[in-house]
Scaffold this motif. Sequence first.
Motif, PDB file in Angstrom:
ATOM      1  N   PHE A 165       0.828  -1.202   0.000  1.00  0.00           N
ATOM      2  CA  PHE A 165       0.000   0.000   0.000  1.00  0.00           C
ATOM      3  C   PHE A 165       0.866   1.258   0.000  1.00  0.00           C
ATOM      4  CE2 PHE A 165      -1.818   3.499   2.402  1.00  0.00           C
ATOM      5  CZ  PHE A 165      -3.041   3.702   1.783  1.00  0.00           C
ATOM      6  N   VAL A 166       1.804   1.326   0.925  1.00  0.00           N
ATOM      7  CA  VAL A 166       2.645   2.523   1.052  1.00  0.00           C
ATOM      8  C   VAL A 166       3.497   2.713  -0.201  1.00  0.00           C
ATOM      9  CG1 VAL A 166       4.551   3.563   2.339  1.00  0.00           C
ATOM     10  CG2 VAL A 166       2.669   2.455   3.563  1.00  0.00           C
ATOM     11  N   ALA A 167       4.067   1.628  -0.727  1.00  0.00           N
ATOM     12  CA  ALA A 167       4.912   1.735  -1.915  1.00  0.00           C
ATOM     13  C   ALA A 167       4.109   2.241  -3.110  1.00  0.00           C
ATOM     14  CB  ALA A 167       5.548   0.387  -2.232  1.00  0.00           C
ATOM     15  N   THR A 168       2.897   1.714  -3.306  1.00  0.00           N
ATOM     16  CA  THR A 168       2.088   2.148  -4.442  1.00  0.00           C
ATOM     17  C   THR A 168       1.601   3.576  -4.241  1.00  0.00           C
ATOM     18  OG1 THR A 168       1.340  -0.145  -4.568  1.00  0.00           O
ATOM     19  CG2 THR A 168       0.292   1.411  -6.038  1.00  0.00           C
ATOM     20  N   PHE A 169       1.306   3.946  -3.008  1.00  0.00           N
ATOM     21  CA  PHE A 169       0.949   5.335  -2.692  1.00  0.00           C
ATOM     22  C   PHE A 169       2.071   6.285  -3.101  1.00  0.00           C
ATOM     23  CE2 PHE A 169       1.547   8.849   0.266  1.00  0.00           C
ATOM     24  CZ  PHE A 169       0.330   9.524   0.167  1.00  0.00           C
ATOM     25  N   VAL A 173      -4.585 -11.722  -3.896  1.00  0.00           N
ATOM     26  CA  VAL A 173      -5.777 -10.868  -3.828  1.00  0.00           C
ATOM     27  C   VAL A 173      -5.561  -9.728  -2.846  1.00  0.00           C
ATOM     28  CG1 VAL A 173      -8.207 -10.806  -3.128  1.00  0.00           C
ATOM     29  CG2 VAL A 173      -7.362 -12.703  -4.529  1.00  0.00           C
ATOM     30  N   PHE A 174      -4.966 -10.030  -1.701  1.00  0.00           N
ATOM     31  CA  PHE A 174      -4.698  -8.989  -0.698  1.00  0.00           C
ATOM     32  C   PHE A 174      -3.745  -7.938  -1.244  1.00  0.00           C
ATOM     33  CE2 PHE A 174      -2.435  -7.825   3.423  1.00  0.00           C
ATOM     34  CZ  PHE A 174      -3.432  -6.951   3.827  1.00  0.00           C
ATOM     35  N   TYR A 175      -2.681  -8.372  -1.929  1.00  0.00           N
ATOM     36  CA  TYR A 175      -1.732  -7.426  -2.518  1.00  0.00           C
ATOM     37  C   TYR A 175      -2.428  -6.507  -3.526  1.00  0.00           C
ATOM     38  CZ  TYR A 175       2.606  -9.579  -0.743  1.00  0.00           C
ATOM     39  OH  TYR A 175       3.647 -10.025   0.036  1.00  0.00           O
ATOM     40  N   ILE A 176      -3.240  -7.096  -4.407  1.00  0.00           N
ATOM     41  CA  ILE A 176      -3.879  -6.292  -5.446  1.00  0.00           C
ATOM     42  C   ILE A 176      -4.816  -5.251  -4.832  1.00  0.00           C
ATOM     43  CG2 ILE A 176      -5.532  -6.383  -7.371  1.00  0.00           C
ATOM     44  CD1 ILE A 176      -4.243  -9.051  -8.170  1.00  0.00           C
ATOM     45  N   ILE A 177      -5.561  -5.644  -3.810  1.00  0.00           N
ATOM     46  CA  ILE A 177      -6.442  -4.690  -3.132  1.00  0.00           C
ATOM     47  C   ILE A 177      -5.631  -3.554  -2.518  1.00  0.00           C
ATOM     48  CG2 ILE A 177      -8.002  -4.385  -1.167  1.00  0.00           C
ATOM     49  CD1 ILE A 177      -9.031  -7.224  -1.707  1.00  0.00           C
ATOM     50  N   MET A 178      -4.557  -3.883  -1.837  1.00  0.00           N
ATOM     51  CA  MET A 178      -3.737  -2.856  -1.180  1.00  0.00           C
ATOM     52  C   MET A 178      -3.032  -1.971  -2.205  1.00  0.00           C
ATOM     53  SD  MET A 178      -4.369  -3.259   1.969  1.00  0.00           S
ATOM     54  CE  MET A 178      -3.103  -2.441   2.942  1.00  0.00           C
ATOM     55  N   GLN A 179      -2.609  -2.552  -3.312  1.00  0.00           N
ATOM     56  CA  GLN A 179      -1.978  -1.751  -4.371  1.00  0.00           C
ATOM     57  C   GLN A 179      -2.968  -0.741  -4.950  1.00  0.00           C
ATOM     58  OE1 GLN A 179      -0.896  -5.018  -6.839  1.00  0.00           O
ATOM     59  NE2 GLN A 179       0.919  -5.549  -5.639  1.00  0.00           N
ATOM     60  N   CYS A 180      -4.198  -1.182  -5.205  1.00  0.00           N
ATOM     61  CA  CYS A 180      -5.212  -0.279  -5.765  1.00  0.00           C
ATOM     62  C   CYS A 180      -5.570   0.821  -4.780  1.00  0.00           C
ATOM     63  CB  CYS A 180      -6.456  -1.073  -6.167  1.00  0.00           C
ATOM     64  SG  CYS A 180      -6.215  -2.141  -7.604  1.00  0.00           S
ATOM     65  N   LEU A 181      -5.703   0.479  -3.501  1.00  0.00           N
ATOM     66  CA  LEU A 181      -6.007   1.487  -2.489  1.00  0.00           C
ATOM     67  C   LEU A 181      -4.866   2.501  -2.367  1.00  0.00           C
ATOM     68  CD1 LEU A 181      -7.623  -0.691   0.347  1.00  0.00           C
ATOM     69  CD2 LEU A 181      -8.780   0.895  -1.223  1.00  0.00           C
ATOM     70  N   GLY A 182      -3.641   2.010  -2.406  1.00  0.00           N
ATOM     71  CA  GLY A 182      -2.488   2.909  -2.333  1.00  0.00           C
ATOM     72  C   GLY A 182      -2.435   3.854  -3.518  1.00  0.00           C
ATOM     73  N   ALA A 183      -2.742   3.335  -4.721  1.00  0.00           N
ATOM     74  CA  ALA A 183      -2.731   4.163  -5.921  1.00  0.00           C
ATOM     75  C   ALA A 183      -3.809   5.234  -5.853  1.00  0.00           C
ATOM     76  CB  ALA A 183      -2.937   3.288  -7.157  1.00  0.00           C
ATOM     77  N   ILE A 184      -4.985   4.874  -5.397  1.00  0.00           N
ATOM     78  CA  ILE A 184      -6.082   5.842  -5.275  1.00  0.00           C
ATOM     79  C   ILE A 184      -5.707   6.947  -4.290  1.00  0.00           C
ATOM     80  CG2 ILE A 184      -8.460   6.148  -4.459  1.00  0.00           C
ATOM     81  CD1 ILE A 184      -8.959   3.238  -5.478  1.00  0.00           C
ATOM     82  N   ASN A 216       0.413  -1.091 -15.459  1.00  0.00           N
ATOM     83  CA  ASN A 216       0.174  -1.234 -14.024  1.00  0.00           C
ATOM     84  C   ASN A 216      -1.279  -0.870 -13.756  1.00  0.00           C
ATOM     85  OD1 ASN A 216      -0.080  -0.858 -11.220  1.00  0.00           O
ATOM     86  ND2 ASN A 216       2.042  -0.185 -11.013  1.00  0.00           N
ATOM     87  N   PRO A 217      -2.174  -1.858 -13.633  1.00  0.00           N
ATOM     88  CA  PRO A 217      -3.598  -1.561 -13.456  1.00  0.00           C
ATOM     89  C   PRO A 217      -3.904  -0.684 -12.253  1.00  0.00           C
ATOM     90  CG  PRO A 217      -3.301  -3.862 -14.059  1.00  0.00           C
ATOM     91  CD  PRO A 217      -1.934  -3.313 -13.797  1.00  0.00           C
ATOM     92  N   ALA A 218      -3.146  -0.815 -11.175  1.00  0.00           N
ATOM     93  CA  ALA A 218      -3.391   0.021 -10.000  1.00  0.00           C
ATOM     94  C   ALA A 218      -3.093   1.479 -10.314  1.00  0.00           C
ATOM     95  CB  ALA A 218      -2.533  -0.459  -8.825  1.00  0.00           C
ATOM     96  N   ARG A 219      -1.995   1.728 -11.007  1.00  0.00           N
ATOM     97  CA  ARG A 219      -1.648   3.101 -11.401  1.00  0.00           C
ATOM     98  C   ARG A 219      -2.743   3.701 -12.274  1.00  0.00           C
ATOM     99  NH1 ARG A 219      -1.557   6.891 -14.514  1.00  0.00           N
ATOM    100  NH2 ARG A 219       0.146   7.751 -15.740  1.00  0.00           N
ATOM    101  N   SER A 220      -3.248   2.927 -13.242  1.00  0.00           N
ATOM    102  CA  SER A 220      -4.293   3.416 -14.137  1.00  0.00           C
ATOM    103  C   SER A 220      -5.602   3.640 -13.392  1.00  0.00           C
ATOM    104  CB  SER A 220      -4.509   2.421 -15.283  1.00  0.00           C
ATOM    105  OG  SER A 220      -3.322   2.254 -16.040  1.00  0.00           O
ATOM    106  N   LEU A 221      -5.936   2.734 -12.479  1.00  0.00           N
ATOM    107  CA  LEU A 221      -7.176   2.868 -11.719  1.00  0.00           C
ATOM    108  C   LEU A 221      -7.141   4.075 -10.797  1.00  0.00           C
ATOM    109  CD1 LEU A 221      -9.936   1.750 -10.783  1.00  0.00           C
ATOM    110  CD2 LEU A 221      -8.683   0.431  -9.054  1.00  0.00           C
ATOM    111  N   GLY A 222      -6.041   4.263 -10.092  1.00  0.00           N
ATOM    112  CA  GLY A 222      -5.935   5.381  -9.166  1.00  0.00           C
ATOM    113  C   GLY A 222      -6.107   6.718  -9.858  1.00  0.00           C
TER     114      GLY A 222
END
Length: 287
Positions: free
Chosen positions: A60-64, A135-146, A237-243
Amino acid sequence: MEGREEDVRVGATRYRERQPIGTTAQSQDSKDYNEPPPAPLFEPGELSSWSFYRAGIAEFVATFLFLYITVLTVMGVSKTSSKCSTVGTQGIAWAFGGMIFALVYCTAGISGGHINPAVTFGLLLARKLSVTRAVFYIIMQCLGAICGAGVVKGFQKSQYERLGGGANTVSAGYSNLEGLGAEIVGTFVLVYTVFSATDAKRNARDSHVPILAPLPIGFAVFLVHLATIPITGTGINPARSLGAALIYNRDQAWDDHWIFWVGPFIGAALAALYHQTVIRAIPFKSK
């Protein structure tokens, strides 16, 4: 939570990836290599381990931080008509690649330093982590990106909305199919590099080739951005695009958004298949 005190005291990770990844893949004492068993698809015990949640927090923190620095860089380039007065396209590519280098270096020993749902998906297909952890990683990555994109918008709301918020779209003059192809190939390059740079078997076999895993991974991100920024703004990076899309929240950010999930996941799957069956010569099992 079970194991929390021990984790904090000795830095242990009770439930870790079955096949070492990140910097741990390069700390093998022996040059002989025995193929570790694949990670189980489900490992319920992870849910009661502090190390599991610590790894998710690290993602989460890294993607944030990744979104915060890179989207700010994109905003800085976009706000002036003269790219010569900013870091320009090359600077954007360096921001993305440099942040991946730094963040993978910082988090590899804790979570594996994925920072990208496509990387997590590729490693899941290679059975290097459980479905639960993926699944947990992907959720945390998306939340961090947002959250990362949200902080950028909080600093400069009017400019953020005026300049597109760093959201990925297929550029004028390119079709959706061309954008999808760029995302597939770009993600393939990234995930293939991740597999190669963190392969413990290669480290045991080619001990004469010293390597710092985050460096080639960050450099791959840099090169892919140089090639595909003109086409899609470079997702991979789907999390980057979603955020960026969720915080910007305009029609143009959502029109082609599917490309930035489908493309990276296809690219990651192809990279996992290629590395596991060709590069590492692991044959398909037959009954």
